[in-house]
Design a protein around this motif. Structure first.
Motif, short mmCIF file in Angstrom:
data_model
loop_
_atom_site.label_atom_id
_atom_site.label_comp_id
_atom_site.label_asym_id
_atom_site.label_seq_id
_atom_site.Cartn_x
_atom_site.Cartn_y
_atom_site.Cartn_z
N TRP A 1 0.84 -1.18 -0.15
CA TRP A 1 -0.03 -0.05 -0.14
C TRP A 1 0.88 1.22 0.10
N PRO A 2 0.54 2.12 -0.85
CA PRO A 2 1.37 3.35 -0.88
C PRO A 2 1.33 4.31 0.48
N SER A 3 2.46 4.63 1.23
CA SER A 3 2.53 5.22 2.31
C SER A 3 2.14 6.70 2.21
N SER A 4 1.40 7.31 3.03
CA SER A 4 0.99 8.54 2.87
C SER A 4 2.24 9.62 3.65
N PRO A 5 2.52 10.77 3.38
CA PRO A 5 3.56 11.75 3.91
C PRO A 5 3.33 11.73 5.35
N SER A 6 2.04 11.94 5.72
CA SER A 6 1.92 11.91 7.20
C SER A 6 2.51 10.83 7.98
N THR A 7 2.35 9.37 7.40
CA THR A 7 2.75 8.13 8.16
C THR A 7 4.47 8.15 8.07
N SER A 8 5.08 8.59 7.01
CA SER A 8 6.48 8.84 7.10
C SER A 8 6.86 9.87 7.60
N THR A 9 6.16 10.82 8.07
CA THR A 9 6.70 12.09 9.08
C THR A 9 6.55 11.47 10.27
N ARG A 10 5.73 10.58 10.52
CA ARG A 10 5.46 9.89 12.04
C ARG A 10 6.84 9.16 12.48
N LYS A 11 6.91 8.34 11.15
CA LYS A 11 7.98 7.37 11.30
C LYS A 11 9.29 8.03 11.71
N ALA A 12 9.77 9.12 10.79
CA ALA A 12 10.92 9.91 11.06
C ALA A 12 11.10 10.37 12.51
N CYS A 13 9.91 11.07 12.90
CA CYS A 13 9.99 11.64 14.40
C CYS A 13 10.23 10.80 15.34
N PHE A 14 9.59 9.45 15.01
CA PHE A 14 9.66 8.41 16.10
C PHE A 14 11.08 7.99 16.19
N ALA A 15 11.91 7.76 14.98
CA ALA A 15 13.15 7.22 14.88
C ALA A 15 14.06 8.34 15.56
N VAL A 16 13.88 9.68 15.43
CA VAL A 16 14.64 10.69 15.94
C VAL A 16 14.58 10.50 17.44
N LEU A 17 13.12 10.65 17.64
CA LEU A 17 12.90 10.74 19.34
C LEU A 17 13.69 9.27 20.14
N GLN A 18 13.74 8.11 19.33
CA GLN A 18 14.20 6.99 19.82
C GLN A 18 15.58 7.01 20.00
N SER A 19 16.19 7.83 19.06
CA SER A 19 17.57 7.95 19.13
C SER A 19 18.13 8.89 19.95
N TRP A 20 17.35 9.83 20.34
CA TRP A 20 17.74 10.99 21.30
C TRP A 20 17.53 10.30 22.76
N VAL A 21 16.54 9.54 23.20
CA VAL A 21 16.43 8.88 24.28
C VAL A 21 17.51 7.90 24.58
N SER A 22 18.03 7.26 23.57
CA SER A 22 18.81 6.28 23.80
C SER A 22 20.29 6.92 24.04
N ARG A 23 20.54 7.82 23.30
CA ARG A 23 21.75 8.71 23.70
C ARG A 23 21.67 9.42 25.09
N LYS A 24 20.61 9.85 25.49
CA LYS A 24 20.63 10.55 26.76
C LYS A 24 20.55 9.54 28.16
N PHE A 25 19.94 8.29 27.72
CA PHE A 25 19.91 7.46 28.47
C PHE A 25 21.43 6.58 28.81
N MET A 26 22.29 6.56 27.54
CA MET A 26 23.48 5.99 27.85
C MET A 26 24.45 7.30 28.25
N THR A 27 24.21 8.33 28.26
CA THR A 27 24.79 9.51 28.96
C THR A 27 24.69 9.48 30.44
N GLY A 28 23.43 9.31 30.91
CA GLY A 28 23.24 9.11 32.04
C GLY A 28 23.81 7.79 32.96
N CYS A 29 23.85 6.76 32.31
CA CYS A 29 24.65 5.50 32.73
C CYS A 29 26.05 5.76 32.81
N VAL A 30 26.48 6.53 31.87
CA VAL A 30 28.06 6.82 32.00
C VAL A 30 28.22 7.61 32.98
#
Length: 266
Positions: A36-65
């Protein structure tokens, strides 16, 4: 003879309908159904979720360090206090003094008194007798010898058995270097003349197991590091290595002449 199979004729309209049905995508079959062709809103949500997940992972590792060394420091300090507090706390508990930390302070005073006593002639004699008994025990003597070498290396007395200097030697091949400690010096007498050699101890398993190399004194690099800094570098796996190390000039030292026939090769 085998009988010939009879084929019933299929009308032309029915054959075309069956061909269209076979070519049509099946919605229940994910292999045949097109994506099924993906809509622009779905791609935007996926990109925002990936950026948020990467930011949370980095900050969590910084806290552990940041929290890991603090937690380890507090854990070891708390264990150290409880360990030494447990020696004299039962005595104070029987006397009716239930004060946390009083046993730890008593242990520190006791260690100080032991250091003062051993520094005297009588104390050193008693310590030598006790050490002689320990060295006669089959299994305990190896543990005692290894732990004594480590404690003697960082001893403030800097006696003849302690590490003298931090050394960097070319090992195992040219262009590669290894950290070690100069433990003693000697003079090798050959037909070509006397050659001053330094006994360099290179740890291979943290600090208590290593190899001994006899290296020419002129080929040893003496960095501007103290014995404690060298031990910290080896124990930490090189994580406390300074960014810049300066080579110092070799200091003249008294050498001990040893006959060539007394030098043992391993």
């Amino acid at each position: 003879m085998p009988e010939d199979k009879e084929y019933a004729p299929v009308p032309l309209g029915q054959a075309a309908a069956e061909a269209e049905a076979a070519a049509a995508p099946d919605p229940e079959d994910p292999v045949k159904s097109p994506p099924w062709p993906s809509s622009p809103s779905t791609s935007t949500r996926k990109a925002c979720f990936a950026v948020l997940q990467s930011w949370v992972s980095r900050k969590f590792m910084t806290g552990c360090v940041v929290l890991f060394p603090i937690a380890v420091t507090f854990f070891i300090t708390w264990w150290f206090i409880q360990f030494f507090d447990g020696f004299f706390s039962p005595i104070y508990a029987k006397l009716g003094f239930d004060i946390f930390g009083l046993g730890f302070l008593t242990s520190l005073v006791f260690i100080l008194l032991v250091g003062i006593f051993v520094s005297s002639w009588v104390g050193s004699t008693v310590f030598w007798i006790g050490e002689w008994f320990i060295k006669k025990m089959p299994f305990v003597r190896h543990i005692y010898s290894a732990s004594k070498q480590v404690s003697t290396a960082v001893s403030p007395d800097q006696n003849t058995t302690a590490f003298k200097e931090v050394a960097i030697i070319s090992h195992p091949r040219v262009g590669e270097y290894a950290f070690g400690f100069i433990t003693s010096t000697m003079v090798l007498q050959t037909d070509k003349g006397d050659e001053e050699l330094c006994s360099v101890y290179v740890p291979t398993n943290h600090l208590y197991i290593g190899d001994i190399f006899l290296v020419n004194s002129a080929e040893i690099i003496r960095p501007n590091l103290s014995i404690r800094e060298g031990i910290e570098i080896i124990v930490s796996g090189g994580m406390t290595m300074p960014q810049v190390i300066t080579s110092l000039e070799p200091t003249p030292r008294k050498s001990q002449n040893i006959r060539l026939d007394r030098v043992m090769t391993v």
